[in-house]
Design a protein around this motif. Structure first.
Motif, PDB file in Angstrom:
ATOM      1  N   LEU A  71       0.835  -1.202   0.000  1.00  0.00           N
ATOM      2  CA  LEU A  71       0.000   0.000   0.000  1.00  0.00           C
ATOM      3  C   LEU A  71       0.870   1.253   0.000  1.00  0.00           C
ATOM      4  CD1 LEU A  71      -2.668   1.622   0.390  1.00  0.00           C
ATOM      5  CD2 LEU A  71      -2.347   1.279   2.847  1.00  0.00           C
ATOM      6  N   ILE A  72       1.844   1.308   0.903  1.00  0.00           N
ATOM      7  CA  ILE A  72       2.717   2.491   0.978  1.00  0.00           C
ATOM      8  C   ILE A  72       3.482   2.658  -0.334  1.00  0.00           C
ATOM      9  CG2 ILE A  72       4.626   3.603   2.214  1.00  0.00           C
ATOM     10  CD1 ILE A  72       2.040   3.367   3.900  1.00  0.00           C
ATOM     11  N   ASP A  73       3.976   1.558  -0.894  1.00  0.00           N
ATOM     12  CA  ASP A  73       4.680   1.624  -2.178  1.00  0.00           C
ATOM     13  C   ASP A  73       3.765   2.157  -3.276  1.00  0.00           C
ATOM     14  OD1 ASP A  73       6.937   0.612  -0.929  1.00  0.00           O
ATOM     15  OD2 ASP A  73       6.689  -1.426  -1.725  1.00  0.00           O
ATOM     16  N   ALA A  74       2.515   1.697  -3.301  1.00  0.00           N
ATOM     17  CA  ALA A  74       1.556   2.169  -4.311  1.00  0.00           C
ATOM     18  C   ALA A  74       1.308   3.667  -4.164  1.00  0.00           C
ATOM     19  CB  ALA A  74       0.242   1.397  -4.200  1.00  0.00           C
ATOM     20  N   LEU A  75       1.201   4.139  -2.937  1.00  0.00           N
ATOM     21  CA  LEU A  75       0.994   5.573  -2.704  1.00  0.00           C
ATOM     22  C   LEU A  75       2.239   6.370  -3.097  1.00  0.00           C
ATOM     23  CD1 LEU A  75      -0.737   5.444   0.802  1.00  0.00           C
ATOM     24  CD2 LEU A  75      -1.854   5.834  -1.411  1.00  0.00           C
ATOM     25  N   ALA A  76       3.423   5.849  -2.759  1.00  0.00           N
ATOM     26  CA  ALA A  76       4.677   6.567  -2.988  1.00  0.00           C
ATOM     27  C   ALA A  76       5.098   6.597  -4.448  1.00  0.00           C
ATOM     28  CB  ALA A  76       5.790   5.939  -2.143  1.00  0.00           C
ATOM     29  N   THR A  77       4.709   5.583  -5.221  1.00  0.00           N
ATOM     30  CA  THR A  77       5.171   5.498  -6.609  1.00  0.00           C
ATOM     31  C   THR A  77       4.040   5.632  -7.633  1.00  0.00           C
ATOM     32  OG1 THR A  77       4.960   3.086  -6.650  1.00  0.00           O
ATOM     33  CG2 THR A  77       7.089   3.989  -5.937  1.00  0.00           C
ATOM     34  N   GLY A  78       2.817   5.706  -7.158  1.00  0.00           N
ATOM     35  CA  GLY A  78       1.671   5.777  -8.061  1.00  0.00           C
ATOM     36  C   GLY A  78       1.435   7.180  -8.576  1.00  0.00           C
ATOM     37  N   PRO A  79       0.255   7.398  -9.152  1.00  0.00           N
ATOM     38  CA  PRO A  79      -0.095   8.719  -9.669  1.00  0.00           C
ATOM     39  C   PRO A  79      -0.014   9.793  -8.573  1.00  0.00           C
ATOM     40  CG  PRO A  79      -1.692   7.085 -10.381  1.00  0.00           C
ATOM     41  CD  PRO A  79      -0.808   6.413  -9.374  1.00  0.00           C
TER      42      PRO A  79
ATOM     43  N   ALA B 216       1.923   9.306   1.329  1.00  0.00           N
ATOM     44  CA  ALA B 216       3.318   9.017   1.022  1.00  0.00           C
ATOM     45  C   ALA B 216       3.786   9.825  -0.185  1.00  0.00           C
ATOM     46  CB  ALA B 216       3.500   7.530   0.748  1.00  0.00           C
ATOM     47  N   ASP B 217       4.890  10.516  -0.014  1.00  0.00           N
ATOM     48  CA  ASP B 217       5.551  11.248  -1.098  1.00  0.00           C
ATOM     49  C   ASP B 217       6.866  10.526  -1.369  1.00  0.00           C
ATOM     50  OD1 ASP B 217       7.217  12.987  -2.577  1.00  0.00           O
ATOM     51  OD2 ASP B 217       6.183  14.751  -1.801  1.00  0.00           O
ATOM     52  N   GLY B 218       6.866   9.688  -2.397  1.00  0.00           N
ATOM     53  CA  GLY B 218       8.038   8.866  -2.696  1.00  0.00           C
ATOM     54  C   GLY B 218       9.258   9.667  -3.114  1.00  0.00           C
ATOM     55  N   LYS B 219       9.049  10.785  -3.788  1.00  0.00           N
ATOM     56  CA  LYS B 219      10.190  11.599  -4.240  1.00  0.00           C
ATOM     57  C   LYS B 219      10.964  12.172  -3.068  1.00  0.00           C
ATOM     58  CE  LYS B 219       8.080  12.857  -8.598  1.00  0.00           C
ATOM     59  NZ  LYS B 219       7.152  13.775  -9.216  1.00  0.00           N
TER      60      LYS B 219
END
Length: 145
Positions: A30-38, A67-70
Motif C-alpha cells: 500500500l505504501i509503495d503504491a501511494l509513494a510510486t503511483g499517480p 506518502a511522497d516517494g520523491k
C-alpha cells in the motif's frame, strides 16, 4: 493474527471495492503504491474492521496515510473522538502540504510530514492494534480541520 483486516481507499475504484490490508507485506505494498503511483493518489483512508460501527453504519474512526516517494516523507491523520495529525521534527515556518485521495485534495500542516519509514511503521501498528491510534509517532491537534 490473520483476522486483522483494514479496508483502504485511495483510488476511485475503491469506492465500490476497497483494497484489503491484512499483513505487513500488504501495508508495504500500500505504501509503495501511494509513494510510486499517480501524483493525485498518494493518500489512503483506512478503516479497521475490528472497531465498532456507529449507529449510522459508518466506521467510528478514520486513519489516513500519505506518502511522497520523491521526498521519502509522508503524513498521518487519525480521527475518532478528536482529530490528530502526525508531528514531524522538521522546523517548518508554517505552511501546508497537500496529499490526494482519488484526486481529492487534503491539506495538512507542513509540520505533519514524517519519514516514510515511520509512516510504514505506524500503518503496521494500526493494522495489528485493532485500529488504535499508533503510538510510534508523535501527534498534534491541527488548528484547522
Amino acid at each position: 493474527m490473520t483476522h486483522n483486516r483494514v479496508q483502504a481507499y485511495y483510488r476511485e475504484q475503491h469506492a465500490d471495492e476497497p483494497s484489503v490490508v491484512r499483513t505487513p507485506e500488504d501495508v508495504d505494498a500500500l505504501i509503495d503504491a501511494l509513494a510510486t503511483g499517480p501524483e493525485f493518489e498518494n493518500l489512503a483512508v483506512l478503516h479497521s474492521s475490528e472497531r465498532e460501527l456507529l449507529p449510522s453504519g459508518f466506521p467510528d474512526h478514520e486513519f489516513m496515510v500519505g506518502a511522497d516517494g520523491k521526498r521519502q516523507v509522508g503524513v498521518l491523520s487519525f480521527m475518532d473522538e478528536k482529530n490528530f495529525v502526525s508531528l514531524g521534527s522538521s522546523g517548518s515556518n508554517g505552511g501546508q502540504v497537500t496529499y490526494f485521495v482519488a484526486e481529492n485534495p487534503t491539506e495538512f500542516p507542513a509540520t505533519a510530514e514524517i519519514p516514510l519509514a515511520l509512516v510504514r511503521q505506524a500503518a503496521k501498528e494500526f493494522l495489528f492494534s485493532g485500529g488504535r491510534r499508533p503510538t510510534c509517532v508523535q501527534w498534534q491537534e491541527p488548528e484547522i480541520w
